[in-house]
Design an enzyme around this catalytic site. Structure first.
Site, PDB file in Angstrom:
ATOM      1  CB  SER A  13      -2.797  -3.817 -11.959  1.00  0.00           C
ATOM      2  OG  SER A  13      -1.812  -2.910 -11.482  1.00  0.00           O
ATOM      3  N   GLY A  14      -4.303  -4.175  -9.358  1.00  0.00           N
ATOM      4  CA  GLY A  14      -4.281  -4.105  -7.901  1.00  0.00           C
ATOM      5  C   GLY A  14      -3.423  -5.219  -7.354  1.00  0.00           C
ATOM      6  NE  ARG A  15       0.891  -2.658  -5.852  1.00  0.00           N
ATOM      7  CZ  ARG A  15       2.208  -2.612  -5.788  1.00  0.00           C
ATOM      8  NH1 ARG A  15       2.934  -3.656  -6.165  1.00  0.00           N
ATOM      9  NH2 ARG A  15       2.835  -1.541  -5.344  1.00  0.00           N
ATOM     10  CB  ALA A  81      -8.977  10.406  -5.778  1.00  0.00           C
ATOM     11  CG  ASP A 237      -3.723   6.009  -6.065  1.00  0.00           C
ATOM     12  OD1 ASP A 237      -3.973   7.241  -6.070  1.00  0.00           O
ATOM     13  OD2 ASP A 237      -3.988   5.274  -7.041  1.00  0.00           O
ATOM     14  CB  THR A 238      -1.838  10.830  -4.996  1.00  0.00           C
ATOM     15  OG1 THR A 238      -2.274  10.425  -6.286  1.00  0.00           O
ATOM     16  CG2 THR A 238      -0.760  11.894  -5.145  1.00  0.00           C
ATOM     17  CB  THR A 260      -2.773   5.852 -14.532  1.00  0.00           C
ATOM     18  OG1 THR A 260      -2.600   4.434 -14.517  1.00  0.00           O
ATOM     19  CG2 THR A 260      -3.834   6.210 -15.549  1.00  0.00           C
ATOM     20  CG  ASN A 297      -4.616  15.720 -10.950  1.00  0.00           C
ATOM     21  OD1 ASN A 297      -4.403  16.292  -9.893  1.00  0.00           O
ATOM     22  ND2 ASN A 297      -5.279  14.595 -11.028  1.00  0.00           N
TER      23      ASN A 297
END
Length: 493
Positions: A13-15, A81, A237-238, A260, A297
């Site tokens: 998802s995105g926002r 990434a 995002d990390t 995720t 990870n």
């Protein structure tokens, strides 16, 4: 009051999220403006992202911001990434954007390392070996397309390019390519040569916080968008999530960015690319303001997301955690980082098959499946925290869990219990907060990360979990079985 917008896009998802700083209360207020789904799709045997759809959703979000009265803002973008875009001399895409879970790179590491050793690549880049790293994706990409590429940029770089016309390779995401040289702080010429690529095919390395410029006037007029200044966020995002960790200064802390993927690590001022770190498969991704994210990870909530999807989303994540709490612990365990769980046809069946193969009863209900995943993740976190302390020669007193997993009380408590460490859960919105905090620092409203993290800690409720005693015999039995399962299924490279 100044408006800051984070474009935060993940694998599902995105926002677009608006942030405003309340100086007197020393807190950041978030408001979600627009949300959309995201997923890769299979076409002719390969998995791809719909990058045009993602760009269109950003435009929709900015239009909604204008409707809600936001006439001017700054904007930063973060995504996942390793995935990249090839552009020709006219700035047009040469090929659709491969999704990192596509199977084309399955054997790529072994093939590449016939030419250059794993040890040499790690000594140069400090990046953990994952089969979907950009290094391996480019190694198997079609040669004719690579030779046509005037520029190779990452997914968030491309979205910035579509909004401004300016080309960058932002460092927190570029470092995940496994192509940056730690000593030279630029693209590694030997690795590029092995891929048949040239330095000029990549843009200038750009740090978070750089002001990129205004949104394209044509876009603004065509879609009636706000006046918008683009600021380079930590585009991985990390990296944004770690910037959003509400850590106290002068404390010994680690983090899990839990979504995720589960990214477990520490923030360092120097990389740690020793042979021991390589063998443990730890990575040195570049962070904000000259830091490094020394992390590992772990498969993460992908497993429960897939199990939920296979029930046609019949259960909420909260309901799955509640069902898991009713089950007896440590009855079904699987090694989360085994390759078999990366992108199976059915996560449910793959977990059951793994249990069969290791002499365990199959989890035959949704609650048992959820319990299996959460127990296995907590044990994986325990192993990784112990490993992390050994590699860094640093005792970790507090573990911050941020991201969506911070809302999972069962997993947070299990992690505290297994690792025997204090867990502070929250914020779940760490990625958006970290993205926005860097915009605020760039704009002069905050002085640096120490102030930003203090304000983030004031902005959201945080929940503390103290380790509870565990029945010793029960834990010894589960621990012994866990070691046997790992030894059987997780094979050395």
């Amino acid at each position: 009051m100044k408006n800051y917008i984070a474009v935060d896009i993940g694998a599902s998802s995105g926002r677009l999220v608006r942030g405003t700083l309340h100086q007197q209360e020393r807190r950041i207020e978030l408001q979600e403006i627009h949300r959309f789904s995201n997923a890769f799709t299979e076409t002719e045997g390969h998995d791809y992202w719909d990058i045009d759809y993602l760009f269109a959703e950003i435009i929709k979000g900015l239009q909604q911001a204008k409707k809600e009265g936001i006439e001017a803002c700054t904007l930063g973008i973060d995504t996942w990434a390793v995935d990249y875009v090839l552009l020709d001399d006219n700035g047009k895409r040469i090929h659709d954007v491969y999704a990192y879970r596509d199977g084309r790179t399955k054997d790529a590491p072994d093939r590449l390392h016939r030419t250059i050793s794993r040890a040499e690549v790690y000594s140069r880049t400090g990046i953990q070996e994952l089969p979907f790293n950009t290094l391996y994706q480019l190694y198997v990409h079609e040669d004719d397309q690579l030779s046509q590429a005037a520029k190779i940029i990452m997914v968030p770089d491309y979205l910035y390019y579509r909004l401004t016309g300016k080309l960058i390779n932002e460092v927190t995401n570029a470092s995940t390519m496994q192509l940056l040289n730690l000593a030279e702080r630029d693209f590694d010429s030997k690795l590029l040569g092995l891929l048949g690529l040239r330095r000029e095919q990549f843009a200038k390395l750009t740090e978070p916080g750089v002001k990129l410029g205004r949104i394209s006037p044509e876009l603004q007029r065509q879609y009636d968008l706000p006046e918008c200044e683009l600021i380079v966020a930590p585009t991985h995002d990390t990296a944004s999530a770690v910037a959003g960790v509400p850590a106290q200064p002068h404390t010994s802390w680690a983090y899990i960015s839990s979504g995720t993927w589960s990214l477990l690590g520490v923030e360092r001022s120097t990389p740690l690319n020793t042979a021991e770190a390589m063998n443990a498969n730890y990575t040195n991704e570049w962070g904000v303001y000259g830091t490094y994210r020394f992390l590992k990870n772990i498969m993460g909530l992908w497993m429960i997301q897939e199990v939920r999807r296979e029930t046609q989303n019949a259960y909420s994540f909260a309901a799955l955690a509640e069902l898991a709490m009713r089950e007896k612990p440590f009855q079904h365990l699987v090694p989360c980082n085994d390759q078999r769980f990366l992108n199976p046809r059915s996560m449910t069946e793959e977990i059951r098959a793994c249990c069969r193969e290791t002499g365990q009863p199959e989890p035959d209900t949704i609650g048992k499946l959820a319990r299996c995943i959460f127990d296995s993740l907590a044990l994986t976190y325990k192993d990784s925290i112990q490993e992390l302390q050994r590699l860094t020669d640093q005792r970790i007193d507090t573990l911050h869990i941020v991201g969506g997993g911070a809302n999972n009380e069962l997993l947070c408590q299990l992690t505290a219990d297994m690792a025997e460490i204090e867990v502070i859960a929250g914020p779940s919105e760490a990625t958006a907060l970290g993205n926005i905090a860097v915009q605020m620092i760039s704009s002069g409203q905050l002085q640096g990360m120490e102030e930003a993290r203090g304000i983030i800690g004031n902005s959201v409720p945080l929940k503390r979990y103290e380790p509870r005693p565990i029945h010793e015999e029960e834990m010894d039995a589960a621990g012994a079985r866990w070691e046997q399962i790992k030894a059987r299924l997780v094979q050395p490279r």
